[in-house]
Design a protein around this motif. Structure first.
Motif, mmCIF file in Angstrom:
data_model
loop_
_atom_site.group_PDB
_atom_site.id
_atom_site.type_symbol
_atom_site.label_atom_id
_atom_site.label_comp_id
_atom_site.label_asym_id
_atom_site.label_seq_id
_atom_site.Cartn_x
_atom_site.Cartn_y
_atom_site.Cartn_z
ATOM 1 N N SER B 62 0.837 -1.203 0.000
ATOM 2 C CA SER B 62 0.000 0.000 0.000
ATOM 3 C C SER B 62 0.870 1.250 0.000
ATOM 4 C CB SER B 62 -0.888 0.025 1.240
ATOM 5 O OG SER B 62 -1.642 -1.139 1.303
ATOM 6 N N TYR B 63 0.573 2.123 -0.924
ATOM 7 C CA TYR B 63 1.273 3.406 -0.983
ATOM 8 C C TYR B 63 0.237 4.521 -0.863
ATOM 9 C CZ TYR B 63 5.681 1.327 -2.528
ATOM 10 O OH TYR B 63 6.842 0.616 -2.604
ATOM 11 N N VAL B 68 3.459 16.955 -1.660
ATOM 12 C CA VAL B 68 4.462 17.465 -0.717
ATOM 13 C C VAL B 68 5.041 18.775 -1.237
ATOM 14 C CG1 VAL B 68 6.211 15.973 -1.735
ATOM 15 C CG2 VAL B 68 6.589 16.931 0.521
ATOM 16 N N PHE B 69 5.148 19.723 -0.297
ATOM 17 C CA PHE B 69 5.762 21.010 -0.616
ATOM 18 C C PHE B 69 7.090 21.057 0.123
ATOM 19 C CE2 PHE B 69 6.199 25.603 0.746
ATOM 20 C CZ PHE B 69 6.784 26.000 -0.450
ATOM 21 N N TYR B 70 8.192 21.120 -0.624
ATOM 22 C CA TYR B 70 9.527 21.135 0.004
ATOM 23 C C TYR B 70 9.765 22.533 0.568
ATOM 24 C CZ TYR B 70 10.062 16.736 -2.454
ATOM 25 O OH TYR B 70 9.874 15.459 -2.908
ATOM 26 N N TRP B 145 4.207 9.040 -4.250
ATOM 27 C CA TRP B 145 3.622 7.881 -3.573
ATOM 28 C C TRP B 145 4.608 7.445 -2.492
ATOM 29 C CZ3 TRP B 145 -1.155 5.819 -4.344
ATOM 30 C CH2 TRP B 145 -1.858 6.218 -5.510
ATOM 31 N N VAL B 146 4.157 7.477 -1.253
ATOM 32 C CA VAL B 146 5.039 7.031 -0.167
ATOM 33 C C VAL B 146 4.417 5.820 0.519
ATOM 34 C CG1 VAL B 146 6.050 9.290 0.241
ATOM 35 C CG2 VAL B 146 3.977 8.610 1.469
ATOM 36 N N LEU B 147 5.273 5.026 1.181
ATOM 37 C CA LEU B 147 4.830 3.797 1.849
ATOM 38 C C LEU B 147 3.791 4.111 2.917
ATOM 39 C CD1 LEU B 147 8.025 1.664 2.500
ATOM 40 C CD2 LEU B 147 5.974 0.947 1.285
ATOM 41 N N ALA B 148 2.713 3.335 2.929
ATOM 42 C CA ALA B 148 1.756 3.434 4.023
ATOM 43 C C ALA B 148 2.234 2.582 5.181
ATOM 44 C CB ALA B 148 0.394 2.968 3.544
ATOM 45 N N ALA B 187 -6.002 7.970 -3.672
ATOM 46 C CA ALA B 187 -4.738 8.400 -3.073
ATOM 47 C C ALA B 187 -4.126 7.323 -2.185
ATOM 48 C CB ALA B 187 -4.951 9.665 -2.257
ATOM 49 N N LEU B 188 -4.758 6.156 -2.158
ATOM 50 C CA LEU B 188 -4.207 5.049 -1.364
ATOM 51 C C LEU B 188 -4.436 3.787 -2.186
ATOM 52 C CD1 LEU B 188 -3.074 3.748 1.165
ATOM 53 C CD2 LEU B 188 -5.323 3.882 2.192
ATOM 54 N N ALA B 189 -3.368 3.161 -2.620
ATOM 55 C CA ALA B 189 -3.554 2.019 -3.507
ATOM 56 C C ALA B 189 -2.409 1.048 -3.369
ATOM 57 C CB ALA B 189 -3.639 2.499 -4.960
ATOM 58 N N LEU B 190 -2.645 -0.194 -3.861
ATOM 59 C CA LEU B 190 -1.598 -1.204 -3.883
ATOM 60 C C LEU B 190 -0.763 -0.999 -5.136
ATOM 61 C CD1 LEU B 190 -3.599 -4.378 -2.822
ATOM 62 C CD2 LEU B 190 -1.818 -3.229 -1.517
ATOM 63 N N ARG B 191 0.540 -0.930 -4.953
ATOM 64 C CA ARG B 191 1.427 -0.807 -6.100
ATOM 65 C C ARG B 191 2.558 -1.811 -5.930
ATOM 66 N NH1 ARG B 191 3.602 4.795 -6.838
ATOM 67 N NH2 ARG B 191 2.715 4.857 -8.923
ATOM 68 N N PHE B 192 3.355 -1.993 -6.983
ATOM 69 C CA PHE B 192 4.462 -2.961 -6.898
ATOM 70 C C PHE B 192 5.373 -2.606 -5.713
ATOM 71 C CE2 PHE B 192 8.856 -4.140 -7.949
ATOM 72 C CZ PHE B 192 8.678 -5.515 -7.924
ATOM 73 N N ASN B 193 5.765 -3.626 -4.953
ATOM 74 C CA ASN B 193 6.497 -3.397 -3.707
ATOM 75 C C ASN B 193 8.000 -3.278 -3.967
ATOM 76 O OD1 ASN B 193 7.355 -3.263 -1.125
ATOM 77 N ND2 ASN B 193 6.395 -5.172 -0.450
#
Lengths: 266, 432, 462
Positions: B62-63, B68-70, B145-148, B187-193
């Motif tokens: 899940s990602y 994000v604003f740097y 996409w960041v790790l959940a 905004a929350l989904a399974l993607r390749f790990n």
């Protein structure tokens, strides 16, 4: 060589046959090993089957107690009757058939058991002895009839493999007659034995003829002449000639038989 | 009626009477056999079924998509772009800010903490790497996409029921609602790990990967292969082609056969006492692991290589000797080339066994919690099966999936190796 | 030079020596045309030079590397300040540990005592000197040998014979590795175990019924507390192995019989490899399977029948170990059954025996020694199996025959005692080696008997 089956020369029938084989063909996969064989096997006499290696005599012998069933890819066609009953009939049980038609093999093959247990094995599995006493008696009688009793009576508990080759073969014969069969098939029973052991087995065959029909495959023409009353000559799957042993050896009708007997090939 | 003077008909009747009983026994016996085979097959299916059911989902993770604003105020308030400052900046604040921006209605410290808990702590490390490698991104906006968190992941994958009572799961009801909201937005989904294949070990299931263990295994296997193949082949050649039949060679033979059946853990004790205790080699190093596995696989390789040499017909040896070749030339020029496929097959099977071995590696300390991917054979490392062992002990649900995933990776490697061995054998197997 | 660079340079030097030797042999006979005057091929002269150049030098390097640490530590110990030398043996081991860590760069020198830091600096200095000396020595040896051999090359020098003798010697050394491994195992296990028996009497270890090594941290409790009685471990090992064999032998044997005697060859060619897959699965996978699947399953099943099953029951571990051993038993049994000559089967069939009668009373009877040997090997495997029990059996040393309770085994305890932080020389650590000794002896005896029986059996039918 012509592949078509040839007609057999000589008398194929006997009075009151125990086995009667008509139009028997055997195939190993694509190989046509036995071609249209017709022959009767008489009671209380010895039929010798001779012929060069690979002529199909052993194959034919194994048809008679359906040992070919154990070979993958083997197919038997035609009609073989035992006492008028088709041995390939659905009603015919193969276990029962083999109890009636015993077999002795080329190489002595005693079971890895004691001498006693080797002989007792058949009666045991077929339930022929009601108690230990009867079993003892069967073993005793069978060993006597096989002419082995005097040699082994003191060491019945030793393994069968501890005997000499000739003794082992007589043990296998004792094992076979313990089941009280009607026919005994012998597949070159002496080929692994020395002359003295061979002579003893031949004497034994002569005695056993009193009670059983015996079919023996042999490489040795002298042996065939010594022990048999009838002789059948096989060549490349064909039954070439069959008849009285005396006649076959003194006055063969077929050219092939004559060539074989006079030693031109074989 | 005497039992020895029966007529044929009487005997036949007795035989017939025994038939029903005997055929029942026959069917029963056959049934036992069939049952045993089926039981074996059921075990195979059950074993692989559970492992794959638990582990296949590891290849997806899940990602969460965040805007994000740097923020230069947070990353580099002084504006110096000093690399040291960039490394130590508070990237977590960036992640939090973007989450807060997505759910502006959430107030209060407890609720906010629950919100932030949806994203893995790996997210801030990822941002840190992004900025340190490219400081020019400061001040820009970006969708990432960041790790959940692993609890979220388990929920998404259905390992934890959404409608379970709140006290039976590690997520609160409102967190579950937020997750649903994120999912609706896409905004929350399974993607390749990616993380599973690029990370070393970690205490957080979502960040834990097999890379460290895999590299450790490969380094160990490399040492094992480099040592055991030449030594094994050398020993086989000596015993098969040169050794005189005497006491010593008898002892060596018996020895090799016995060694093949010595428990692997005993080899571990040898490694601990000899290589680490006596020779002072470093603990946890793939080098020592390779040494121990070399000794472990040597018997397998020697036995296989000897079989391969035996299969070369004597006529070829005689032909070479007859041409005036020396024994060594005969072996090197004629016998070895013919035996090599068989030897390679043996070596691969030995390597497959070494790859699956873990007990001796525990003994020599290749069982530590190691985050870094090892760089060489002296670095502390662990191995794939040992990683399985380590993870299987951890309580988090996410680690059951990781463990099964690592097992699947391990089994894939073994499958490839064994398939290679079989192909090699079929291709080169000669009947003389 | 670091050792690895040194070794690579020596190999390069040998290569140069090869070329020199080869060239020299050609010069001796006056170029390529004179080759037929040479006793051996030019390559043999090259090899001879290279071997002489490389082997002795490499040997010196390897020997030094093997003993370097011991020598340096001994040298440093001799010149340590008195307050370090007066340390107890436990403390001294800690000191050496720190020293090694500093030398390896795992700990900065600033974090240890000044004495340790000084010793570490001295260690590094000595190591530097030693490396320099080693490099010089190795190169000197190599170059001198190279030149001497090159100078002695004549047309009638029997280079091939010499080279082959050396190579044969190397092959012999390869085959000696197996023997050295056994000796190494015996030495390392026996040495540490003897030290253990110096602290805990052997009869207490072998016959004591209480095992709790954790209690032995305080020195005054050792031996007197009876904490090292290994009987519960032996019992647990036997219990789990027995369960495993109860699963593996019937299933393995019957499936081998079915596949060898009943199944059509097509079924056999599919099912046999499928079952053998079980043999290729790493044991750690079985352990995981036992913990996550079989254990909980047994627990639920037990509860539904009103039995209390421990979370780490002997039954779960034994069952799974049995599954692991099935292919081992079945492939061995298959070998033995197919080795029984067809003539024996024919003999039984000709008497009118049914298939099962033939198998039970003739084939199995004939294959019995082989099968017994195979089962012995399987038992030895079950006893030595580690990962399944480490993961699925407990740590509690219960002396029980109830398969539903948790037991522990010899291998589990070895792992527990040796994994993690260990104090060397403590009876706790040494106990692991004593257990290893028992394990080694038991499996060795089983293997020797089994291999003997199987070999005798094979010879009988060959």
């Amino acid at each position: 060589m012509n592949d078509a089956p040839k007609t057999t020369i000589g008398t194929i029938t006997v009075a009151e046959p125990v086995f009667s084989c008509r139009n028997v063909d055997v195939y190993y996969g694509d190989k046509h090993a036995i071609k249209n064989v017709n022959i009767d096997i008489g009671r209380k006499q010895v039929l010798a089957m001779i012929g060069p290696s690979g002529c199909g005599k052993s194959t034919f012998l194994r048809c008679l107690n359906r040992m070919n069933d154990t070979i993958v890819g083997a197919r038997v066609e035609g009609n073989i009757t035992l006492d008028g009953q088709d041995i390939h009939d659905k009603q015919q049980d193969v276990v029962q058939l083999r109890a009636r038609v015993g077999m002795v093999f080329q190489k002595p093959n005693p079971f890895p058991k004691s001498i006693y247990e080797n002989v007792a094995y058949g009666p045991r599995i077929h339930g022929l002895a009601a108690n230990r006493g009867e079993l003892d008696e069967i073993v005793n009688q069978s060993l006597r009839r096989a002419g082995l009793w005097e040699e082994v009576k003191d060491r019945l508990n030793q393994p069968g493999t501890s005997l000499s080759g000739g003794q082992q073969q007589r043990l296998c014969i004792a094992r076979t007659i313990a089941v009280n069969p009607e026919v005994i098939l012998m597949d070159e029973p002496c080929s692994a034995l020395d002359p003295i052991a061979t002579a003893r087995i031949e004497d034994l065959i002569d005695e056993l003829r009193e009670s059983y029909a015996i079919c023996i495959v042999t490489h040795s023409m002298q042996q065939a002449a010594r022990v048999s009353q009838r002789t059948a000559y096989f060549h490349l799957g064909d039954l070439v000639e069959v008849g009285d042993t005396n006649l076959i050896f003194t006055n063969p009708q077929a050219k092939l038989t004559e060539d074989y007997i006079t030693g031109r090939f074989g | 009626m005497s039992s020895t003077n029966r007529t044929a008909a009487e005997t036949q009747a007795l035989v017939t009477r025994s038939l029903a009983r005997r055929y029942r026994a026959e069917r029963r016996f056959r049934f036992y056999g069939l049952t045993a085979v089926l039981a074996g097959l059921v075990f195979v299916v059950f074993l692989f079924g559970t492992i794959f059911a638990q582990g296949l989902s590891v290849f997806q993770q899940s990602y969460v998509k965040i805007e994000v604003f740097y923020d230069p105020e947070i990353i580099d308030p002084a504006g110096t772009r000093n690399p040291d400052d960039l490394v130590t900046a508070d990237y977590q604040a960036l992640v939090r800010a973007s989450l807060k921006a997505r759910f502006p209605e959430i107030e209060g410290r407890r609720d906010l903490r629950e919100l932030y808990g949806l994203v893995s702590s790996a997210a801030s490390i990822e941002l840190q790497q992004r900025i340190t490698s490219d400081p020019s991104a400061i001040g820009t906006r970006e969708t990432r996409w960041v790790l959940a968190d692993d609890t979220v992941d388990m929920l998404i994958k259905g390992r934890v029921a959404r409608n379970a009572p709140e006290d039976e799961r590690r997520l609160s009801d409102q967190q579950v609602n937020w997750i649903a909201a994120l999912e609706r937005d896409g905004a929350l989904a399974l993607r390749f790990n990616r993380a599973f294949f690029s990370n070393g070990d970690s205490r957080d299931p979502e960040q834990a990967g097999v890379r460290g263990a895999l590299i450790g295994s490969l380094l160990t296997l490399f040492i094992t292969l480099v040592l055991s193949f030449p030594i094994g082949v050398g020993a086989a050649v000596y015993l098969e082609e040169f050794a005189p039949r005497n006491r010593l060679t008898d002892i060596i033979e018996v020895n090799i056969n016995n060694l093949a059946a010595v428990p692997s853990i005993v080899f571990g004790l040898l490694g601990l006492a000899m290589f680490i205790g006596f020779f002072g080699l470093p603990r946890s190093a793939p080098l020592v692991g390779g040494f121990v596995l070399t000794l472990l696989t040597l018997p397998t390789i020697i036995i296989a290589s000897r079989a391969a040499l035996k299969a070369v017909p004597p006529s070829i040896r005689e032909a070479a000797l007859g041409m005036g070749a020396s024994r060594l030339q005969m072996v090197a020029h004629h016998v070895l080339p013919l035996a090599v496929p068989g030897m390679l097959t043996g070596a691969i099977i030995g390597m497959a066994r070494a790859l699956g071995e873990s007990a001796p590696l525990l003994m020599i300390g290749m069982v530590a919690f190691i985050v870094e991917v090892p760089q060489g054979v002296f670095d502390p490392a662990t191995a794939l099966p040992v990683q399985v062992f380590l993870w299987s002990d951890l309580p988090e649900r996410g680690f059951i999936e990781r463990t099964s995933g690592a097992i699947i990776v391990l089994l894939l490697f073994l499958l490839v190796m064994n398939a290679t061995a079989v192909l090699l054998r079929n291709k080169f197997e000669k009947r003389w | 030079m670091t050792p690895s660079i040194l070794i690579i340079s020596l190999l390069l030097l040998s290569f140069i020596a090869y070329q020199l030797g080869k060239a020299r042999s050609l010069t001796v006979v006056g170029g390529a045309r004179g080759i037929r005057n040479l006793h051996s091929l030019p390559g043999h002269y090259g090899l001879l030079t290279a071997l002489w150049c490389g082997l002795p030098a490499l040997l010196v390097v390897l020997v030094w590397l093997a003993v370097q640490d011991q020598v340096l530590i001994a040298l440093i110990s001799a010149q340590l300040p008195p307050e370090v030398r007066s340390l107890g043996s436990d403390q001294f081991v800690l000191f050496l540990n720190d020293l090694r860590n500093v030398v390896a760069g795992n700990i900065p020198a600033s974090q240890v005592s000044p004495a340790t830091a000084a010793a570490a600096a001295e260690y590094l200095r000595l190591q530097g000197v030693a490396r320099l000396a080693l490099t010089a020595l190795a190169f000197a040896l190599g170059i001198v040998a190279m030149l001497v051999v090159r100078g002695r090359i004549r047309a009638d020098l029997r280079a091939r014979n010499s080279v082959e003798r050396v190579l044969e010697g190397l092959l012999f050394l390869c085959s000696l590795v197996a023997v050295l491994t056994t000796i190494g195992i015996i030495l390392s296990v026996v040495f540490e175990a003897t030290r253990f028996f110096g602290i805990v009497p052997a009869q207490e270890f072998l016959f004591g019924t209480k095992w709790s090594p954790q209690m032995a941290i305080r020195a005054d409790q050792v031996g007197s507390s009876g904490a090292f009685g290994a009987v519960p471990l032996f019992a647990g090992t036997l219990l789990i192995s027995a369960i495993a064999m109860l699963v593996a032998v019937p299933i393995g044997l019957f499936s081998a019989i079915y596949l060898a005697e009943y199944a059509p060859s097509k079924v056999r060619s599919v099912v046999k490899p499928l079952l053998e897959v079980l043999a290729g699965v790493p044991t750690v996978v079985y352990g995981f399977f036992a913990v996550t699947t079989v254990g909980p399953l047994l627990r639920t099943a037990g509860e539904s029948m009103g039995l209390s099953v421990a979370g780490e029951s002997a039954l779960a571990a034994g069952l799974v170990m049995g599954i692991m051993i099935i292919p081992f038993v079945s492939s061995l049994a298959d070998d033995m059954i197919t080795a029984v000559p067809q003539s024996l089967r024919d003999g039984a069939y000709a008497l009118g025996a049914t298939r099962s009668e033939t198998i039970k009373q003739v084939v199995l009877r004939a294959a019995l020694p082989g099968i017994v040997g195979g089962v012995l090997l399987a038992i030895s495997r079950a006893i030595g199996e580690t990962m399944i029990v480490v993961m699925a059996a407990g740590l509690a040393a219960n002396l029980t025959a109830n398969p539903l309770e948790a037991v522990t085994t010899v291998t589990v305890q070895i792992v527990t005692l040796l994994v993690g932080d260990q104090e060397f020389d403590s009876p706790k650590t040494l106990a692991a080696f004593a257990l290893g000794l028992v394990l080694f002896i038991v499996t060795l005896v089983l293997n020797v008997i089994a291999l003997y029986v199987v070999r005798k059996y094979r010879e009988q039918y060959e």
